[in-house]
Design an enzyme around this catalytic site. Structure first.
Site, PDB file in Angstrom:
ATOM      1  N   PHE A 211       0.829  -1.212   0.000  1.00 28.96           N
ATOM      2  CA  PHE A 211       0.000   0.000   0.000  1.00 28.96           C
ATOM      3  C   PHE A 211       0.860   1.257   0.000  1.00 28.96           C
ATOM      4  O   PHE A 211       0.697   2.149  -0.840  1.00 28.96           O
ATOM      5  CB  PHE A 211      -0.920  -0.031   1.222  1.00 28.96           C
ATOM      6  CG  PHE A 211      -1.828   1.164   1.358  1.00 28.96           C
ATOM      7  CD1 PHE A 211      -2.677   1.552   0.325  1.00 28.96           C
ATOM      8  CD2 PHE A 211      -1.848   1.890   2.544  1.00 28.96           C
ATOM      9  CE1 PHE A 211      -3.518   2.649   0.461  1.00 28.96           C
ATOM     10  CE2 PHE A 211      -2.687   2.983   2.696  1.00 28.96           C
ATOM     11  CZ  PHE A 211      -3.515   3.367   1.653  1.00 28.96           C
TER      12      PHE A 211
ATOM     13  N   TYR B 157       5.263  -6.672  17.253  1.00 27.09           N
ATOM     14  CA  TYR B 157       5.537  -5.805  16.109  1.00 27.09           C
ATOM     15  C   TYR B 157       6.220  -4.515  16.564  1.00 27.09           C
ATOM     16  O   TYR B 157       7.272  -4.132  16.036  1.00 27.09           O
ATOM     17  CB  TYR B 157       4.225  -5.499  15.386  1.00 27.09           C
ATOM     18  CG  TYR B 157       4.345  -4.511  14.255  1.00 27.09           C
ATOM     19  CD1 TYR B 157       5.006  -4.852  13.082  1.00 27.09           C
ATOM     20  CD2 TYR B 157       3.789  -3.236  14.349  1.00 27.09           C
ATOM     21  CE1 TYR B 157       5.105  -3.945  12.034  1.00 27.09           C
ATOM     22  CE2 TYR B 157       3.885  -2.331  13.314  1.00 27.09           C
ATOM     23  CZ  TYR B 157       4.537  -2.685  12.151  1.00 27.09           C
ATOM     24  OH  TYR B 157       4.653  -1.788  11.117  1.00 27.09           O
TER      25      TYR B 157
END
Length: 336
Positions: A28, A159
């Protein structure tokens, strides 16, 4: 917006060809970066790819890589490159064992990143731009207390932890003087073609059914795809970006209710947002095992971009409303 004459000047100061490597070039953010960089005069773009048949502009130089980890050979990709923009990463994976998950995140986001950076130094790359995450700062903010770039990091999930560890080691490389490092921590990026939770929200809204989100008074920072691409473009060439950490947003925080109302308007639907007390919604989310979803919908997460503005003279070129309008327009067109 970036001044291309300034871009050429600062790229030429490296006394090398104007060549930018973009990892994650089919994602993206990465695909938008490639499109922008291809518009730079006298500049070429290289994209490392698992699949060389991936659709990218014809002018992009493709280089094959099988994976991103500590063993990846970047030799072909880095030939002649003077700036690396590293946007590829292992992102959120549901239902993983936390201990195993952290090691998997580290393998790509830490070891893979450091391997690329070290080989970039050997190849003579001058600037390494690392796309990190606001999760390095933390998950939520208290009302009126926005995160700043110089706050003490407080990542809590695998993460965020892996991104922070990568940042630390990149800055150690920068401190040797071998390469300039720029770290950018975006908040939620939205824009035409956005997926995941933002796309799911528009799917809820387009149905026109009543939704219980009419009384959420939190504050969320968002950033349009065009704005984050513009900031990264600025950081490629701006001397003040070297060895700095930047936060980025549209500089216009909104509540979840305000966000949904704006999208309802741009989607052209009559969805009624029912004003159910947030306490009731949080309780129900807990019963259904959706605490993480509730945190994103009802909690606050604000960022302060004053440092970004002051050091770089940068302002978001796209307003929040215009960014939401283009996002909704693309969503509607993709359904036809």
């Amino acid at each position: 917006m970036i001044d291309y004459s300034i871009a050429i000047y600062f790229l030429n100061r490296f006394e090398m060809s104007n060549k930018i490597l973009v990892t994650g070039a089919t994602g993206f953010l990465g695909s938008a970066l490639v499109k922008r960089f291809c518009a730079f005069p006298d500049t070429s773009v290289v994209a490392p790819l698992r699949n060389l048949n991936s659709k990218l502009p014809d002018v992009v130089e493709k280089a094959h890589i099988s994976n991103i980890d500590q063993f990846t050979d970047w030799t072909q990709s880095l030939s002649g490159v003077n700036v690396v923009v590293h946007s590829a990463a292992r992102v959120h994976v549901m239902h993983e064992d936390p201990a195993q998950s952290l090691e998997k995140f580290r393998a790509i986001n830490v070891e893979g990143t450091l391997n690329l950076a070290r080989q970039a130094i050997q190849a003579g790359v001058k600037r390494f731009i690392f796309i990190s995450s606001i999760k390095v700062n933390g998950e939520t903010t208290a009302p009126g207390r926005a995160f700043s770039a110089d706050d003490i990091p407080n990542p809590s999930d695998p993460y965020g932890i892996s991104k922070y560890e990568a940042e630390q080691q990149l800055m150690q490389l920068a401190n040797t003087g071998a390469i300039e490092v720029v770290i950018i921590r975006p908040v939620l990026i939205y824009g035409p073609g956005v997926g995941a939770n933002f796309q799911q929200m528009m799917r809820w809204l387009i149905k026109g059914l009543p939704l219980p989100f009419g009384a959420i008074n939190n504050y969320r920072s968002l950033v349009s795809l065009e704005n984050v691409v513009d900031l990264i473009s600025t950081c490629i060439v701006h001397p003040g970006a070297a060895n700095q950490v930047f936060l980025v947003s549209d500089d216009n925080d909104v509540s979840t209710t305000q966000l949904m109302r704006s999208l309802v308007s741009h989607l052209g639907v009559n969805t009624w947002l029912v004003p159910i007390p947030v306490g009731v919604l949080v309780f129900l989310a807990g019963v259904l095992g959706r605490r993480a979803t509730a945190q994103r919908l009802f909690g606050s997460l604000q960022v302060d971009i004053k440092k970004t503005q002051a050091l770089l003279g940068w302002r978001p070129p796209v307003s929040l409303d215009d960014g939401l309008k283009s996002t909704a327009k693309h969503f509607l067109e993709s359904r036809q």
